[in-house]
Structure formats: structure tokens, C-alpha cells
Write an enzyme that holds these catalytic residues in place. Structure first.
Site, short mmCIF file in Angstrom:
data_model
loop_
_atom_site.label_atom_id
_atom_site.label_comp_id
_atom_site.label_asym_id
_atom_site.label_seq_id
_atom_site.Cartn_x
_atom_site.Cartn_y
_atom_site.Cartn_z
CE1 TYR A 1 -74.55 -3.80 1.00
CE2 TYR A 1 -74.38 -1.60 0.04
CZ TYR A 1 -74.82 -2.44 1.05
OH TYR A 1 -75.52 -1.93 2.11
CB SER B 1 -77.99 0.32 0.84
OG SER B 1 -76.91 1.22 0.67
#
Length: 258
Positions: free
Chosen positions: A165, A152
Site C-alpha cells: 500500500y 497518503s
């Protein structure tokens, strides 16, 4: 080059896709199948996988489903054994299973921290452990294999509330770069895909209201990526000549500044 080779550059290859029941995994399975690969789709939701396999077959592709939880190492080893027995082994692994549960660290959402680490890191490693031997064997026989990990943009940039995350995705990116140094000499290409905001199920799992408001606001100010956008990029990576390895690809919505 023949027309078939041009339109189906992955013909003869066997691709395993984790997290294939929705989002990027689902779209990538369809894309890889359209490029000629036999795709083995892996996720927990057997009904969603069955629908995906049927859709791929209806569109002229080849696919099989294995219902398994990537956090279960034994289940992943059994899945790898099945892929070897039924398809001759994988030469492409798309590690896509993951979850995003942002929240300020002061909320002490320990269960959500654990869930993200278990799925985004431990699940990733379970799949790598189960399928890397097949990738190495395939590369030795055919000259190329691919290990593609979904990371990501959060691995690189700072988003308040996304600390855990982001940490898991930084792990994915750095692991990918290091594995490339180990496996590249064996003709296994390793790539990390770092998307910006993609419209998938991930957003629906978010429970923190501040993060939900931020995501809703971003949708109003920019057009998010689609899962198909990322899937086409993954198909491009896998279709490159064996000598070419894009080790890290950042794919962003045009309107997302960071």
C-alpha cells in the site's frame, strides 16, 4: 468580489471525482458541488452514485453519475467522452479511487498486492490518461485546471505491514510532483493530498488481524480525521487563485505522531 463568487468560487467548473461512492470521494463531491462546480461522480456502485447525485441536487448543487470501474481503461475513455459531450469537458479531476489492504509481506497475499496495484496505480493512470487532454484544453481556455491525486502519509512514513500500500501511494506522490513539472506551464495545477488516518470504508476492507488490531488501537488513542476534513482541504485547493499551486498537502489527525 461578488458574494456569489465568494461563496461559489468553483461556479462554471466541471469536476470529475473517482471513487465517489463513499468516503473522501463522496464527501469531496458534495464539497465541490457546494462551491459551485458541476460534479461528475464516478465509481462502480451505481446505486450509491444515484443517492449522491440526488443529495447534491437537493442541496442546490449540480451533479451527474457515471458507473465505471477505473481499472477498465476503455470504460474511463468512454466516461471522458461522455463528460465532454454532456458537460463540455472536465477542468478538475480528483483521483480518489483506491484500496488499502495491509498485511505482512511474508503472508504472500499476492491477490491483495495485485488489487492494490491495479486500483491505486493502474486505475489512477487510466483516469489521468482519459481526462488530462480535457484538463489541458480547459486550462488553455480558462487559465486554470486542477489534477488532484489522493495519496497518503504512508507515502512518506514507515508502517510495518503496509509495504505494498505504501509503495502504491509513494508512486502517487512522486508521479504528482513530476506531472506538476510537465503540466504547470500549461496552467494545470497538480496536487497530492497525503492524509493520515481517515475514518472511511478503507478500514473495513482490511483482512489482516494484526493490521486490524493496530487500527482499532489507534482509534482508541486519537480522534481520526473525517472524510469531510479532507474534502474541505480539496475544496480549498481548487478555490485558490490560478497562480497558486499547493503541490503536496499533508493533513494529519492532531494526535497521530507519524
Amino acid at each position: 468580489m461578488s458574494t456569489n463568487t465568494t461563496s461559489r468560487p468553483l461556479a462554471g467548473r466541471v469536476a470529475v471525482v473517482t471513487g465517489a461512492s463513499s468516503g473522501i470521494g463522496e464527501a469531496s463531491a458534495e464539497q465541490l458541488a457546494s462551491l459551485g462546480a458541476h460534479v461528475v461522480v464516478l465509481a462502480r456502485r451505481a446505486d450509491r452514485l444515484a443517492d449522491l447525485v440526488a443529495r447534491i441536487g437537493k442541496n442546490g448543487g449540480s451533479a451527474a453519475a457515471i458507473a465505471a470501474d477505473v481499472t477498465d481503461a476503455a470504460a474511463l475513455r468512454a466516461a471522458a467522452d461522455r463528460v465532454r459531450a454532456e458537460s463540455g469537458g472536465a477542468d478538475l479531476l480528483l483521483n480518489n479511487a483506491g484500496v488499502m489492504l495491509p498485511a505482512p509481506v511474508e503472508e504472500l497475499a499476492a491477490d491483495q498486492w495485485k488489487h492494490q496495484i491495479d486500483l491505486n496505480i493502474t486505475g489512477l493512470m487510466n483516469a489521468i490518461g482519459a481526462f488530462t487532454p480535457q484538463l489541458v484544453e480547459a486550462a488553455a481556455e480558462r487559465g486554470v485546471a486542477d489534477l488532484i491525486n489522493t495519496s497518503s502519509i504512508a507515502a512518506q512514513n514507515i508502517f510495518p505491514g503496509f509495504a505494498v500500500y505504501s509503495g502504491t501511494k509513494a508512486y502517487v506522490t512522486h508521479l504528482s510532483r513530476t506531472l506538476r513539472a510537465e503540466l504547470g506551464a500549461k496552467n494545470v495545477r497538480v496536487s497530492a493530498i497525503e492524509p493520515g488516518i481517515v475514518g472511511t470504508e478503507l478500514q473495513s476492507h482490511v483482512t489482516d488481524q494484526g493490521a486490524r488490531d493496530w487500527l482499532d488501537g489507534s482509534r482508541e488513542t486519537m480522534e481520526w480525521l473525517t472524510a469531510e476534513d479532507v474534502a474541505r482541504t480539496i475544496g480549498f485547493l481548487a478555490s485558490l487563485p490560478p497562480r497558486v499551486n499547493l503541490q503536496q498537502v499533508t493533513i494529519m489527525p492532531t494526535g497521530q505522531p507519524c
